[in-house]
Design an enzyme around this catalytic site. Structure first.
Site, short mmCIF file in Angstrom:
data_model
loop_
_atom_site.label_atom_id
_atom_site.label_comp_id
_atom_site.label_asym_id
_atom_site.label_seq_id
_atom_site.Cartn_x
_atom_site.Cartn_y
_atom_site.Cartn_z
N THR A 297 -7.93 5.50 -11.40
CA THR A 297 -7.40 6.68 -12.08
C THR A 297 -6.71 6.29 -13.39
OG1 THR A 297 -6.20 8.75 -11.68
CG2 THR A 297 -5.14 6.76 -10.90
N ASN B 72 -8.96 16.66 0.47
CA ASN B 72 -9.25 16.77 -0.96
C ASN B 72 -10.45 15.91 -1.31
OD1 ASN B 72 -6.89 18.33 -1.67
ND2 ASN B 72 -5.71 16.48 -1.23
N LYS C 216 1.01 5.07 -10.86
CA LYS C 216 0.23 3.82 -10.80
C LYS C 216 0.35 3.08 -12.13
CE LYS C 216 -1.05 4.17 -6.59
NZ LYS C 216 -0.39 3.31 -5.60
N ARG D 12 -19.30 8.61 -8.97
CA ARG D 12 -18.19 7.75 -8.56
C ARG D 12 -18.74 6.45 -7.98
NH1 ARG D 12 -16.20 11.31 -10.82
NH2 ARG D 12 -14.41 12.61 -10.29
N SER E 222 -5.27 1.92 -9.05
CA SER E 222 -6.37 2.86 -8.92
C SER E 222 -7.16 2.95 -10.20
CB SER E 222 -5.78 4.23 -8.58
OG SER E 222 -6.73 5.24 -8.71
N TYR F 35 0.82 11.47 -10.04
CA TYR F 35 0.35 10.38 -9.18
C TYR F 35 -0.23 9.26 -10.05
CZ TYR F 35 -2.79 7.53 -6.42
OH TYR F 35 -3.43 6.45 -5.87
N PHE G 134 0.82 -1.22 0.00
CA PHE G 134 0.00 0.00 0.00
C PHE G 134 0.85 1.26 0.00
CE2 PHE G 134 -2.69 -3.07 2.34
CZ PHE G 134 -3.87 -2.96 1.62
#
Ligand code: NAD
Ligand code: WQD
Length: 345
Positions: free
Chosen positions: A129, A201, A156, A234, A127, A152, A83
């Site tokens: 993302t 955030n 990933k 989401r 993620s 970021y 993690f």
């Protein structure tokens, strides 16, 4: 003896909840963290839930010799759940090298040590993302990877590529990248939960901090999206469900006969919710009326994304057990607990 699993970032939000799930499933979590984004208090909460103090090492995962000392001491590790990473999208734009260094080096150091010490199974935190704004929904593991809009996100994508390449080279490595959607909620005991630094955030900590009176008002970022009520959609997954997916993922790897193996699996609920739905659900489960206003869009926001979880159901034999209501109730309980603690000094 219980099988030992090394949990890097074990004092963090998802790592600490996964430590609970590991212990409940009969494993011994061995935690590593440098407290870059967490605190020792998490270990107290964990010890209360587990009724014992889990093994913990304060170390930086990019520090090869510190990590090697852990591999030496914990000589019969059965797997690693990685993690440890920095995760603040905005900060990664301002300080990209800090993100590349931490998120890439920690993985590279671990892969070397796993090979050196004969530990084959790795579960990696990726993620949603990586999908950016998908062309079709729900998003499956076959959906194209889109150019990331932050360093970021790129870390990933690169970490996934590193795992794929390492496995393709025939290295003795079995790895699965779990692509998390939006983790929310807390352990139902309210002894551990999410502890954001400074102004959050993410939506849920902002919601609960506003309800607790720590923030004056929540701003909803945009209401002119192409969604049922104009606000972004989401896939919010309870952190305990996400934690369980890691145990299933480890067992999936353990039971795979191949010596070199890589897979990616979405971990979400399969359901999308708008920001206004989250607010209304929070108000219903907490009995609090939330002070919010509609504001402009947040640059870089994806309009809508939710997971196809068919693969997780099938290959991991995993399903969610918690609803959005459960998650928001648990987040609120956790917020109330930490607010009370802060008030009492
Ligand atoms: P977190 O910040 O709460 O936990 C990460 C932990 O890793 C922290 O305790 C931090 O102190 C530790 N850490 C960071 N760098 C380290 C290093 N070099 N050595 C040792 N410890 C280090 O974050 P989280 O929400 O629990 O996220 C865990 C993982 O899941 C991260 O890889 C994150 O990118 C990924 N992820 C998170 C989300 C999310 O929304 N929370 C979504 C998708 C993916
Ligand atoms: C959720 C929704 C906002 C705050 C981020 C990362 C992503 C992943 C998960 C790690 C959005 C809206 C939010 C607020 C709002 N992390 N919102 N007011 O944007 O899905 O993703 O966390 O991999 O990489 O980018 O999560 O919680 O920030 O936002 O209206 O004050 O809530 O616009 O629609 P997001 P989030």
């Amino acid at each position: 003896m219980k099988p030992k699993i090394l949990v890097t970032g074990g004092a963090g939000y998802i790592g600490s909840h996964t430590a609970v799930a590991l212990a409940a499933a009969g494993y011994e979590p061995i935690l590593v963290d440098n407290f870059a984004n967490s605190s020792e208090k998490v270990l107290q909460g964990l010890a209360q839930i587990l009724q014992y103090k889990p093994a913990f090492y304060e170390a930086d995962c990019t520090d090869r010799s510190a990590m090697e000392a852990i591999f030496q001491k914990e000589s019969n590790l059965k797997g690693v759940i990685h993690f440890a990473a920095y995760k603040a999208v905005g900060e990664s734009v301002a300080e990209p090298l800090k993100y590349y260094h931490n998120n890439l080096d920690s993985l590279l150091v671990l892969l070397d040590l796993m090979q050196q010490y004969g530990v084959a199974e790795l579960v990696f935190s990726s993620s949603c993302t990586v999908y950016g704004q998908p062309d079709a929904l729900p998003v499956t593991e076959q959906s194209p990877i889109k150019p990331a809009n932050s360093p970021y996100g790129r870390t990933k994508q690169i970490c996934e590529d590193i795992l794929q390449d390492a496995v393709s080279s025939g290295r003795k490595l079995k790895a699965v990248a779990l692509r998390y959607f939006n983790p929310v909620g807390a352990h139902p005991s309210a002894l551990i939960g999410e502890l954001p630094n400074g102004v959050p955030n993410n939506l849920i900590p902002f919601v609960t901090q506003t309800a607790a009176g720590l923030r004056q008002k929540l701003t909803v970022f945009g209401e002119d999206y192409n969604t049922p009520d104009g606000t972004c959609v989401r896939d919010y997954i309870h952190v305990m469900d996400l934690a369980d997916a890691h145990i299933r993922a480890f067992e999936y790897l353990r039971d795979t006969a191949e010596n070199s193996f890589y897979d990616v699996v979405n971990v979400g609920t399969g359901q999308g919710n708008t920001v206004l739905e989250v607010i209304r659900t929070f108000e219903a489960v907490s009995g609090q009326s939330l002070n919010y206003q509609i504001g402009p869009r947040r640059p870089g926001d994806v309009e809508k994304v939710w997971a196809d979880v068919g693969k997780a159901n099938k290959v991991l034999g995993w399903q969610t057990q918690h609803s959005l209501e459960d998650a928001l109730r648990d987040s609120w309980r956790w917020q109330q607990k930490i607010t009370a603690e802060q008030k009492n000094g």
